[in-house]
Motif scaffolding. Structure first.
Motif, PDB file in Angstrom:
ATOM      1  N   THR A 113       0.825  -1.208   0.000  1.00 26.70           N
ATOM      2  CA  THR A 113       0.000   0.000   0.000  1.00 26.70           C
ATOM      3  C   THR A 113       0.856   1.253   0.000  1.00 26.70           C
ATOM      4  N   GLN A 114       1.988   1.241   0.727  1.00 29.78           N
ATOM      5  CA  GLN A 114       2.878   2.387   0.736  1.00 29.78           C
ATOM      6  C   GLN A 114       3.505   2.597  -0.629  1.00 29.78           C
ATOM      7  N   LEU A 115       3.890   1.494  -1.300  1.00 29.98           N
ATOM      8  CA  LEU A 115       4.467   1.603  -2.634  1.00 29.98           C
ATOM      9  C   LEU A 115       3.453   2.164  -3.616  1.00 29.98           C
ATOM     10  N   THR A 116       2.205   1.727  -3.497  1.00 26.98           N
ATOM     11  CA  THR A 116       1.147   2.239  -4.359  1.00 26.98           C
ATOM     12  C   THR A 116       0.960   3.737  -4.151  1.00 26.98           C
ATOM     13  N   ALA A 117       1.064   4.170  -2.902  1.00 28.43           N
ATOM     14  CA  ALA A 117       0.913   5.588  -2.597  1.00 28.43           C
ATOM     15  C   ALA A 117       2.021   6.405  -3.245  1.00 28.43           C
ATOM     16  N   VAL A 118       3.254   5.886  -3.196  1.00 29.39           N
ATOM     17  CA  VAL A 118       4.379   6.597  -3.798  1.00 29.39           C
ATOM     18  C   VAL A 118       4.211   6.710  -5.298  1.00 29.39           C
ATOM     19  N   ILE A 119       3.810   5.601  -5.941  1.00 27.97           N
ATOM     20  CA  ILE A 119       3.646   5.593  -7.396  1.00 27.97           C
ATOM     21  C   ILE A 119       2.592   6.607  -7.818  1.00 27.97           C
ATOM     22  N   ASN A 120       1.533   6.754  -7.025  1.00 32.61           N
ATOM     23  CA  ASN A 120       0.439   7.649  -7.365  1.00 32.61           C
ATOM     24  C   ASN A 120       0.665   9.075  -6.864  1.00 32.61           C
ATOM     25  N   ASP A 121       1.793   9.343  -6.241  1.00 34.95           N
ATOM     26  CA  ASP A 121       2.079  10.682  -5.742  1.00 34.95           C
ATOM     27  C   ASP A 121       2.320  11.608  -6.935  1.00 34.95           C
ATOM     28  N   PRO A 122       1.473  12.611  -7.132  1.00 36.30           N
ATOM     29  CA  PRO A 122       1.625  13.485  -8.303  1.00 36.30           C
ATOM     30  C   PRO A 122       2.871  14.354  -8.252  1.00 36.30           C
ATOM     31  N   ARG A 123       3.532  14.417  -7.109  1.00 33.70           N
ATOM     32  CA  ARG A 123       4.728  15.248  -6.993  1.00 33.70           C
ATOM     33  C   ARG A 123       5.984  14.537  -7.475  1.00 33.70           C
ATOM     34  N   ILE A 124       5.908  13.227  -7.695  1.00 32.22           N
ATOM     35  CA  ILE A 124       7.071  12.430  -8.079  1.00 32.22           C
ATOM     36  C   ILE A 124       7.097  12.238  -9.592  1.00 32.22           C
ATOM     37  N   ALA A 125       8.255  12.442 -10.199  1.00 28.02           N
ATOM     38  CA  ALA A 125       8.399  12.289 -11.648  1.00 28.02           C
ATOM     39  C   ALA A 125       8.277  10.827 -12.055  1.00 28.02           C
ATOM     40  N   ASP A 126       7.989  10.613 -13.312  1.00 26.10           N
ATOM     41  CA  ASP A 126       7.824   9.264 -13.836  1.00 26.10           C
ATOM     42  C   ASP A 126       9.099   8.450 -13.659  1.00 26.10           C
ATOM     43  N   GLU A 127       8.914   7.155 -13.435  1.00 25.33           N
ATOM     44  CA  GLU A 127      10.044   6.261 -13.172  1.00 25.33           C
ATOM     45  C   GLU A 127      11.047   6.242 -14.328  1.00 25.33           C
ATOM     46  N   ARG A 128      10.584   6.442 -15.551  1.00 25.66           N
ATOM     47  CA  ARG A 128      11.505   6.363 -16.683  1.00 25.66           C
ATOM     48  C   ARG A 128      12.500   7.522 -16.716  1.00 25.66           C
ATOM     49  N   GLY A 140      19.073  20.505  -6.116  1.00 32.57           N
ATOM     50  CA  GLY A 140      19.710  19.214  -6.352  1.00 32.57           C
ATOM     51  C   GLY A 140      19.122  18.119  -5.488  1.00 32.57           C
ATOM     52  N   ALA A 141      18.869  18.431  -4.222  1.00 33.47           N
ATOM     53  CA  ALA A 141      18.265  17.445  -3.320  1.00 33.47           C
ATOM     54  C   ALA A 141      16.856  17.077  -3.781  1.00 33.47           C
ATOM     55  N   CYS A 142      16.096  18.063  -4.242  1.00 37.41           N
ATOM     56  CA  CYS A 142      14.748  17.780  -4.752  1.00 37.41           C
ATOM     57  C   CYS A 142      14.800  16.927  -6.015  1.00 37.41           C
ATOM     58  N   ALA A 143      15.796  17.169  -6.865  1.00 35.77           N
ATOM     59  CA  ALA A 143      15.947  16.346  -8.067  1.00 35.77           C
ATOM     60  C   ALA A 143      16.319  14.915  -7.699  1.00 35.77           C
ATOM     61  N   LEU A 144      17.177  14.749  -6.711  1.00 35.07           N
ATOM     62  CA  LEU A 144      17.512  13.406  -6.251  1.00 35.07           C
ATOM     63  C   LEU A 144      16.285  12.684  -5.716  1.00 35.07           C
ATOM     64  N   ALA A 145      15.357  13.438  -5.129  1.00 38.23           N
ATOM     65  CA  ALA A 145      14.105  12.866  -4.632  1.00 38.23           C
ATOM     66  C   ALA A 145      13.047  12.737  -5.736  1.00 38.23           C
ATOM     67  N   ARG A 146      13.406  13.085  -6.968  1.00 39.29           N
ATOM     68  CA  ARG A 146      12.550  12.969  -8.156  1.00 39.29           C
ATOM     69  C   ARG A 146      11.300  13.836  -8.080  1.00 39.29           C
ATOM     70  N   VAL A 206      14.112   8.563 -13.935  1.00 39.61           N
ATOM     71  CA  VAL A 206      14.833   8.527 -12.662  1.00 39.61           C
ATOM     72  C   VAL A 206      16.303   8.862 -12.844  1.00 39.61           C
ATOM     73  N   ASN A 207      16.938   8.358 -13.882  1.00 44.70           N
ATOM     74  CA  ASN A 207      18.369   8.620 -14.077  1.00 44.70           C
ATOM     75  C   ASN A 207      18.639  10.095 -14.375  1.00 44.70           C
ATOM     76  N   ALA A 208      17.784  10.700 -15.188  1.00 42.66           N
ATOM     77  CA  ALA A 208      17.969  12.118 -15.515  1.00 42.66           C
ATOM     78  C   ALA A 208      17.869  12.978 -14.263  1.00 42.66           C
ATOM     79  N   TYR A 209      16.902  12.677 -13.415  1.00 46.60           N
ATOM     80  CA  TYR A 209      16.737  13.461 -12.191  1.00 46.60           C
ATOM     81  C   TYR A 209      17.892  13.236 -11.219  1.00 46.60           C
ATOM     82  N   ARG A 210      18.312  11.996 -11.069  1.00 44.73           N
ATOM     83  CA  ARG A 210      19.359  11.712 -10.094  1.00 44.73           C
ATOM     84  C   ARG A 210      20.710  12.259 -10.526  1.00 44.73           C
TER      85      ARG A 210
END
Length: 336
Positions: free
Chosen positions: A4-19, A87-93, A21-25
């Motif tokens: 359920t926690q993972l589902t919440a993270v995936i649906n968090d509109p503040r987080i960039a798409d998983e694809r 930079g810290a926010c980008a690392l957090a996607r 992740v490398n660009a943000y990090r």
């Protein structure tokens, strides 16, 4: 992490798409590392002075003394904080980090390109060789150029899959305030005698300033003024990327304006402002920059005004089955 926690993270509109992740990090890591560069220069400048640390920190926070203990300038201090936070926010996607990182990357490129153009002049180039800090200054400018290009390209590719425009009155309100702050300062430059000389000094270092970290101060000032107008117009047109750019640039402009405006307040009077249009426009622009920073903090800092409440934020209101609210989070996320 539970399902359920993972589902919440995936649906968090503040987080960039998983694809992306490398660009943000990668962008986040580069920005954080470069953020420590002005801190390193400030530390070096401070250690070369015979002054107590407390006096320096007091000057940074409350610049009202006649003799401030300064190491570098408020531009370096503010940009260092902005680079590290973004930079810290980008690392957090965080999605907002895309606009922030792009705006800072443009600033890094502008400063580095200015110094690169100046290096074509033999006299200016000699300044890098004749001083002890010359090699480190070259490393600073080259790394800024490389990091700026890399971050800008990565953020250009990490496109937001949402509608690029928002449907919320908050953006135009903030945009008007931000653009007005920049426009007032541009107007002040236009009516100030020697304003054209300031622009030339900001864009071309040759013959105007020696090669050093503080040589870019006029360009910092001009960049912030122009950036605020551009960001304000982007916000007025309700482009989503304006939020991130505003969060990175406007607080920097607000702090710099506060730093230079506060010591002058006891000497300002209505007669002076009415008799000198340039003074009136300049100080109005500085005050508007402080106001713009407050507006951005109030309207943009927490989340996009048009975003639904993130599952983690909604947890207290939706948790009903478990004491820790996990089932409520999962139910809310799955319902989305």
């Amino acid at each position: 992490m539970t399902k359920t926690q993972l589902t919440a993270v995936i649906n968090d509109p503040r987080i960039a798409d998983e694809r992306h992740v490398n660009a943000y990090r990668v962008s986040g890591l580069l920005l954080v590392l470069y953020g420590f560069v002005p801190i390193g220069w400030t530390t070096y400048a401070f250690l070369s002075r015979d002054a107590p640390l407390g006096e320096f920190l007091r000057s940074v926070v409350w610049p009202v003394k006649t003799e401030l203990v300064l190491a570098m300038t408020p531009y370096e201090w503010a940009f260092a904080v902005s680079l590290i936070v973004v930079g810290a926010c980008a690392l957090a996607r965080r999605r907002a980090a895309r606009g922030s990182a792009a705006a800072l990357a443009v600033g890094m490129l502008v400063v580095s390109v200015r110094e690169a153009v100046g290096a074509f002049d033999p006299d200016y180039r000699a300044g890098f060789v004749e001083q002890d800090e010359g090699p480190w200054l070259i490393v600073t400018r080259v790394s800024g150029l490389v990091i700026g290009v890399v971050v800008l390209l990565l953020m250009a590719r990490a496109r937001d899959d949402r509608n690029p425009r928002v449907r919320n009155v908050t953006y135009p309100i903030a945009g008007v305030v931000i653009a007005a702050a920049g426009a007032l300062q541009i107007a002040g430059l236009l009516v100030t005698p020697g304003g054209d000389a300031f622009v030339r000094r900001a864009l071309d270092p040759v013959g105007h300033s020696p090669a050093s970290m503080t040589a870019s101060v006029p360009l910092y000032q001009l960049f912030l003024i122009v950036a605020m107008v551009v960001i304000g117009l982007l916000a007025v047109t309700q482009l989503r990327i304006a939020r991130g750019a505003a969060l990175a640039i406007v607080p920097v402009a607000g702090y710099v304006a506060y730093f230079f405006l506060t010591p002058q307040l006891p000497y300002l009077n209505l007669e002076l402002l009415l008799d000198h249009t340039a003074f009136a426009l300049t100080y109005a622009g500085l005050a508007a920059s402080v106001l713009a920073a407050v507006v951005v903090a109030v309207l943009f800092a927490r989340r996009d005004p048009d975003e639904p409440v993130a599952p983690s934020d909604a947890a207290p209101a939706t948790a009903s089955a478990d004491d820790d609210g996990q089932e409520g989070i999962g139910t809310t996320a799955e319902a989305r």
